[in-house]
Motif scaffolding. Structure first.
Motif, PDB file in Angstrom:
ATOM      1  N   LEU A   5       7.090  -6.362  -4.643  1.00 34.40           N
ATOM      2  CA  LEU A   5       6.101  -5.302  -4.730  1.00 34.40           C
ATOM      3  C   LEU A   5       5.026  -5.392  -3.657  1.00 34.40           C
ATOM      4  N   HIS A   6       4.682  -6.593  -3.237  1.00 32.73           N
ATOM      5  CA  HIS A   6       3.586  -6.759  -2.282  1.00 32.73           C
ATOM      6  C   HIS A   6       4.140  -6.912  -0.871  1.00 32.73           C
ATOM      7  N   THR A   7       4.578  -5.793  -0.299  1.00 28.92           N
ATOM      8  CA  THR A   7       5.096  -5.782   1.058  1.00 28.92           C
ATOM      9  C   THR A   7       4.345  -4.736   1.874  1.00 28.92           C
ATOM     10  N   GLU A   8       4.562  -4.773   3.171  1.00 25.57           N
ATOM     11  CA  GLU A   8       3.909  -3.812   4.073  1.00 25.57           C
ATOM     12  C   GLU A   8       4.327  -2.375   3.766  1.00 25.57           C
ATOM     13  N   SER A   9       5.583  -2.180   3.392  1.00 20.16           N
ATOM     14  CA  SER A   9       6.078  -0.824   3.151  1.00 20.16           C
ATOM     15  C   SER A   9       5.530  -0.225   1.860  1.00 20.16           C
ATOM     16  N   ASN A  10       4.966  -1.041   0.979  1.00 22.28           N
ATOM     17  CA  ASN A  10       4.455  -0.556  -0.301  1.00 22.28           C
ATOM     18  C   ASN A  10       2.933  -0.464  -0.345  1.00 22.28           C
ATOM     19  N   LYS A  11       2.298  -0.428   0.808  1.00 25.94           N
ATOM     20  CA  LYS A  11       0.833  -0.404   0.839  1.00 25.94           C
ATOM     21  C   LYS A  11       0.248   0.802   0.118  1.00 25.94           C
ATOM     22  N   SER A  12       0.922   1.930   0.168  1.00 28.21           N
ATOM     23  CA  SER A  12       0.380   3.125  -0.474  1.00 28.21           C
ATOM     24  C   SER A  12       0.430   3.027  -2.000  1.00 28.21           C
ATOM     25  N   CYS A  13       1.194   2.087  -2.526  1.00 23.67           N
ATOM     26  CA  CYS A  13       1.288   1.884  -3.974  1.00 23.67           C
ATOM     27  C   CYS A  13       0.473   0.681  -4.432  1.00 23.67           C
ATOM     28  N   GLU A  15      -2.566   0.175  -5.295  1.00 20.29           N
ATOM     29  CA  GLU A  15      -3.481   0.356  -6.427  1.00 20.29           C
ATOM     30  C   GLU A  15      -2.738   0.290  -7.762  1.00 20.29           C
ATOM     31  N   VAL A  16      -1.606   0.975  -7.873  1.00 20.32           N
ATOM     32  CA  VAL A  16      -0.864   0.961  -9.139  1.00 20.32           C
ATOM     33  C   VAL A  16      -0.184  -0.393  -9.354  1.00 20.32           C
ATOM     34  N   LEU A  20      -0.716  -2.959 -12.589  1.00 24.82           N
ATOM     35  CA  LEU A  20       0.367  -3.593 -13.338  1.00 24.82           C
ATOM     36  C   LEU A  20       0.179  -5.105 -13.376  1.00 24.82           C
ATOM     37  N   ASP A  21      -0.211  -5.704 -12.264  1.00 31.33           N
ATOM     38  CA  ASP A  21      -0.461  -7.146 -12.221  1.00 31.33           C
ATOM     39  C   ASP A  21      -1.578  -7.535 -13.187  1.00 31.33           C
ATOM     40  N   ALA A  39       1.564   1.548 -16.901  1.00 27.89           N
ATOM     41  CA  ALA A  39       1.359   0.977 -15.563  1.00 27.89           C
ATOM     42  C   ALA A  39       2.701   0.764 -14.869  1.00 27.89           C
ATOM     43  N   LYS A  40       3.692   0.288 -15.609  1.00 19.93           N
ATOM     44  CA  LYS A  40       5.025   0.069 -15.048  1.00 19.93           C
ATOM     45  C   LYS A  40       5.641   1.400 -14.618  1.00 19.93           C
ATOM     46  N   HIS A  41       5.479   2.429 -15.417  1.00 18.70           N
ATOM     47  CA  HIS A  41       5.996   3.756 -15.089  1.00 18.70           C
ATOM     48  C   HIS A  41       5.344   4.285 -13.803  1.00 18.70           C
ATOM     49  N   ASP A  42       4.035   4.097 -13.687  1.00 18.12           N
ATOM     50  CA  ASP A  42       3.319   4.550 -12.491  1.00 18.12           C
ATOM     51  C   ASP A  42       3.839   3.838 -11.237  1.00 18.12           C
ATOM     52  N   VAL A  43       4.085   2.529 -11.349  1.00 24.21           N
ATOM     53  CA  VAL A  43       4.633   1.771 -10.216  1.00 24.21           C
ATOM     54  C   VAL A  43       6.019   2.301  -9.859  1.00 24.21           C
ATOM     55  N   ASN A  44       6.851   2.524 -10.871  1.00 27.29           N
ATOM     56  CA  ASN A  44       8.205   3.034 -10.623  1.00 27.29           C
ATOM     57  C   ASN A  44       8.177   4.386  -9.924  1.00 27.29           C
TER      58      ASN A  44
END
Length: 83
Positions: A5-13, A15-16, A20-21, A39-44
Motif C-alpha cells: 500500500l505504501h508505494t510511490e504509485s499509491n500516493k494519491s490514496c 489519506e485513505v 485504514l492503518d 476504511a477498507k472499502h475506501d482503500v479498495n
C-alpha cells in the motif's frame, strides 16, 4: 496477494490508507467487529481507480504500438507504399 500500500504509485490514496492503518492499530477486536470495513472499502475503491487509469493508459500505448507495427508490415509486404 495484495499489493503493497505504501508505494510511490499509491500516493494519491495515502489519506485513505493512513485511515485504514489507524483503524487496524486500534486492535484485533476493533477489526473483527467490522469497524474497519468502511476504511477498507475506501482503500479498495481508491486503488481500483488507480488500476483502471493505469489499464487505460496501457491500452492506449499498446494500440499505438500495434498501429506502428501494422504500418511497418504493410510497407514490407508492398514496397510501393514506401513512397
Amino acid at each position: 496477494m495484495h499489493p503493497h500500500l505504501h508505494t510511490e504509485s499509491n500516493k494519491s490514496c495515502a489519506e485513505v490508507i493512513a485511515a485504514l492503518d489507524e483503524c487496524h492499530a486500534k486492535g484485533f477486536l476493533w477489526k473483527v467487529t467490522g469497524n474497519c470495513t468502511l476504511a477498507k472499502h475506501d482503500v479498495n475503491m481508491c486503488l481500483r481507480g488507480l488500476r483502471l487509469e493505469r489499464t487505460r493508459l496501457n491500452r492506449e500505448e499498446a494500440r499505438k504500438k500495434r498501429e506502428k507495427i501494422e504500418k511497418i508490415w504493410a510497407e514490407i509486404e508492398d514496397p510501393r507504399e514506401r513512397n
